[in-house]
Design an enzyme around this catalytic site. Structure first.
Site, PDB file in Angstrom:
ATOM      1  N   TRP A 101       0.925  -1.144   0.022  1.00 53.34           N
ATOM      2  CA  TRP A 101      -0.143   0.114   0.058  1.00 53.34           C
ATOM      3  C   TRP A 101       0.760   1.286  -0.081  1.00 53.34           C
ATOM      4  O   TRP A 101       0.541   2.176  -0.604  1.00 53.34           O
ATOM      5  CB  TRP A 101      -0.751   0.097   1.219  1.00 53.34           C
ATOM      6  CG  TRP A 101      -1.761  -1.157   0.848  1.00 53.34           C
ATOM      7  CD1 TRP A 101      -2.199  -1.997   2.071  1.00 53.34           C
ATOM      8  CD2 TRP A 101      -2.991  -1.483  -0.031  1.00 53.34           C
ATOM      9  NE1 TRP A 101      -2.904  -2.969   1.708  1.00 53.34           N
ATOM     10  CE2 TRP A 101      -3.610  -2.467   0.396  1.00 53.34           C
ATOM     11  CE3 TRP A 101      -3.399  -0.863  -1.121  1.00 53.34           C
ATOM     12  CZ2 TRP A 101      -4.564  -3.007  -0.490  1.00 53.34           C
ATOM     13  CZ3 TRP A 101      -4.205  -1.233  -1.946  1.00 53.34           C
ATOM     14  CH2 TRP A 101      -4.875  -2.387  -1.595  1.00 53.34           C
ATOM     15  N   ASP A 171      -1.609   6.691   6.320  1.00 55.63           N
ATOM     16  CA  ASP A 171      -2.705   5.834   6.038  1.00 55.63           C
ATOM     17  C   ASP A 171      -2.824   4.695   7.017  1.00 55.63           C
ATOM     18  O   ASP A 171      -2.108   4.150   7.292  1.00 55.63           O
ATOM     19  CB  ASP A 171      -2.261   5.064   4.737  1.00 55.63           C
ATOM     20  CG  ASP A 171      -3.461   3.969   4.334  1.00 55.63           C
ATOM     21  OD1 ASP A 171      -4.201   3.685   4.868  1.00 55.63           O
ATOM     22  OD2 ASP A 171      -3.001   3.305   3.324  1.00 55.63           O
ATOM     23  N   LYS A 195     -12.059  -1.866   6.453  1.00 58.96           N
ATOM     24  CA  LYS A 195     -11.130  -2.870   7.488  1.00 58.96           C
ATOM     25  C   LYS A 195     -11.773  -2.892   9.129  1.00 58.96           C
ATOM     26  O   LYS A 195     -11.845  -3.619   9.670  1.00 58.96           O
ATOM     27  CB  LYS A 195      -9.707  -2.287   7.718  1.00 58.96           C
ATOM     28  CG  LYS A 195      -9.076  -2.046   6.061  1.00 58.96           C
ATOM     29  CD  LYS A 195      -8.932  -3.319   5.148  1.00 58.96           C
ATOM     30  CE  LYS A 195      -8.708  -3.005   3.753  1.00 58.96           C
ATOM     31  NZ  LYS A 195      -7.629  -2.454   3.272  1.00 58.96           N
TER      32      LYS A 195
HETATM   33  C1  LIG Z   1      -7.171  -1.919   2.035  1.00 59.73           C
HETATM   34  C2  LIG Z   1      -6.154  -0.874   2.360  1.00 59.73           C
HETATM   35  C3  LIG Z   1      -6.192   0.184   1.336  1.00 59.73           C
HETATM   36  C4  LIG Z   1      -6.915   0.066  -0.076  1.00 59.73           C
HETATM   37  O1  LIG Z   1      -8.239   0.330   0.338  1.00 59.73           O
HETATM   38  P1  LIG Z   1      -9.274   0.764  -0.870  1.00 59.73           P
HETATM   39  O2  LIG Z   1     -10.561   1.066  -0.216  1.00 59.73           O
HETATM   40  O3  LIG Z   1      -9.723  -0.702  -1.578  1.00 59.73           O
HETATM   41  O4  LIG Z   1      -8.532   1.702  -1.889  1.00 59.73           O
HETATM   42  C5  LIG Z   1      -5.077   0.974   1.556  1.00 59.73           C
HETATM   43  N1  LIG Z   1      -4.363   1.093   2.778  1.00 59.73           N
HETATM   44  C6  LIG Z   1      -4.399   0.017   3.313  1.00 59.73           C
HETATM   45  C7  LIG Z   1      -3.522   0.261   4.600  1.00 59.73           C
HETATM   46  C8  LIG Z   1      -5.292  -1.075   3.248  1.00 59.73           C
HETATM   47  O5  LIG Z   1      -5.565  -1.915   4.277  1.00 59.73           O
END
Ligand SMILES: *Cc1c(COP(=O)(O)O)cnc(C)c1O
Length: 361
Positions: A101, A171, A195
């Protein structure tokens, strides 16, 4: 009805109480005669939903007044572009690459300026967090970017990097609301909802207000400017209304659980059960260095691909779902987010113990 223990990395398990409440309100939301999905985002009932969601989130995270909260669409991945488009004033940013990511975010950053990978743990399949106490932070970096919990690899920053005075962007998708956070240490935090807090598609952004300006990269679409959404209270266009509604219910569930201090304790207890088992097991092995282990995502392997496949197959039959590891790591991964009950982790460990008795050498 029979619900499984769902160890999916995302979209992931939600609190059963939240789902039951949403289900009870599905046909007639509190006397409005319609579901939240059918409701105008300009209605009074909806305004109350989004206002309460924001105020509950502010309470949970003790978000300082000089930070804005946004509920947007496009998932976490859209933030990989929105962050540079809005914050890369000098067209330079430093990224710490601790997994897929972060790598994707860094690649996206390169579309808009110089995105430096100032540290990486790619050399050991992202199984650790690099030492970030004295990184070669660029003189003119607009921000330093991290992926705070690495969903795929199961690592988590236990201390934030020394950004040498530069803005920190994080993030937090897979650790959002799993523990208290000092928001004032960040310029911007974002988290995809699927998540730990709600349905996919919704992304939550917490941004310091002085960073929300009209000074964005030329050509930045109106919809991708933070200012557009700040000015409109996340209602510039139709937001992901149902997603925000569910997030709001999860915030209330967290409050009722005692907030993020209590959640942290619960998550630590839960993760300890699994890590303690892994540390004494002769068949299973955790893949992450101990000091960087995530409380949310726990990858493990047997070292034998066929045995791993057998484990995934048998665990599924036992009502333990989605334990297959990410395709880039192999093996297994148990995602044990806020809504995974203690019983689920105990069941998993019991199953692993039994599996080891049957197949271990
Ligand atoms: C799942 C995830 C993403 C991507 O999320 P989307 O909503 O599918 O764009 C980005 N960063 C992390 C840390 C993730 O776990």
């Amino acid at each position: 009805m029979s619900r499984v223990y769902n160890f999916s990395a995302g979209p992931a398990v939600l609190p059963e109480e939240v789902l039951a409440e949403a289900s009870a309100e599905m046909l007639d939301y509190r006397g409005t005669g319609m579901s939240v999905m059918e409701m105008s985002h300009r209605s009074k009932a909806y305004q109350t939903i989004i206002d309460e969601a924001e105020s509950d989130l502010r309470g949970l995270l003790h978000i300082p007044d000089n930070y804005k909260v946004l509920f947007l669409q496009g998932g976490a991945s859209q933030q990989f572009a929105m962050v540079p488009m809005n914050l890369m004033k000098n067209k330079v940013a430093d990224y710490i690459v601790t997994g897929q990511w972060a790598k994707k975010a860094c690649s996206e950053g390169k579309l808009y300026g110089t995105a430096n990978a100032v540290a990486s743990s790619a050399d050991k399949t992202f199984s650790y967090i690099p030492d970030c106490s004295d990184l070669p932070i660029s003189e003119d970096a607009d921000y330093v970017y991290i992926c705070e919990n690495n969903t795929i690899y199961g690592t988590k920053y236990k201390t934030l990097p020394n950004t040498k005075g530069k803005l920190l962007v994080a993030d937090q998708s897979s650790c959002f609301l799993s523990e208290p956070v000092d928001v004032s240490k960040y310029g911007l935090i974002f988290a995809g909802a699927q998540k730990n807090v709600g349905p996919a598609g919704t992304v939550i952004v917490i941004v310091r207000e002085d960073l929300v300006t009209e000074d964005v990269l030329p050509g930045t679409p109106t919809m991708l400017r933070y200012k557009t959404h700040v000015d409109a209270g996340s209602l510039y266009n139709t937001p992901p209304t149902y997603g925000i509604y569910i997030c709001g219910k999860v915030f209330k569930w967290l409050k009722a659980k005692g907030g993020l201090e209590a959640m942290k304790q619960y998550n630590e207890e839960k993760a300890k059960i699994l890590y303690d088992f892994l540390d004494q097991s002769k068949l299973f092995k955790g893949t992450v260095v101990k000091q960087d282990r995530s409380l949310m995502n726990v990858p493990f392997v047997t070292g034998d691909e066929e045995m791993d496949a057998l484990f995934v197959k048998e665990s599924k039959a036992a009502g333990l779902e989605n334990l297959k590891g990410h395709r880039t790591v192999g093996g297994m991964r148990a995602s044990i987010y806020n809504a995974m009950p203690m019983e689920g982790v105990k069941k998993l460990v019991e199953f692993m113990d039994d599996f080891e008795t049957r197949y271990g050498k």
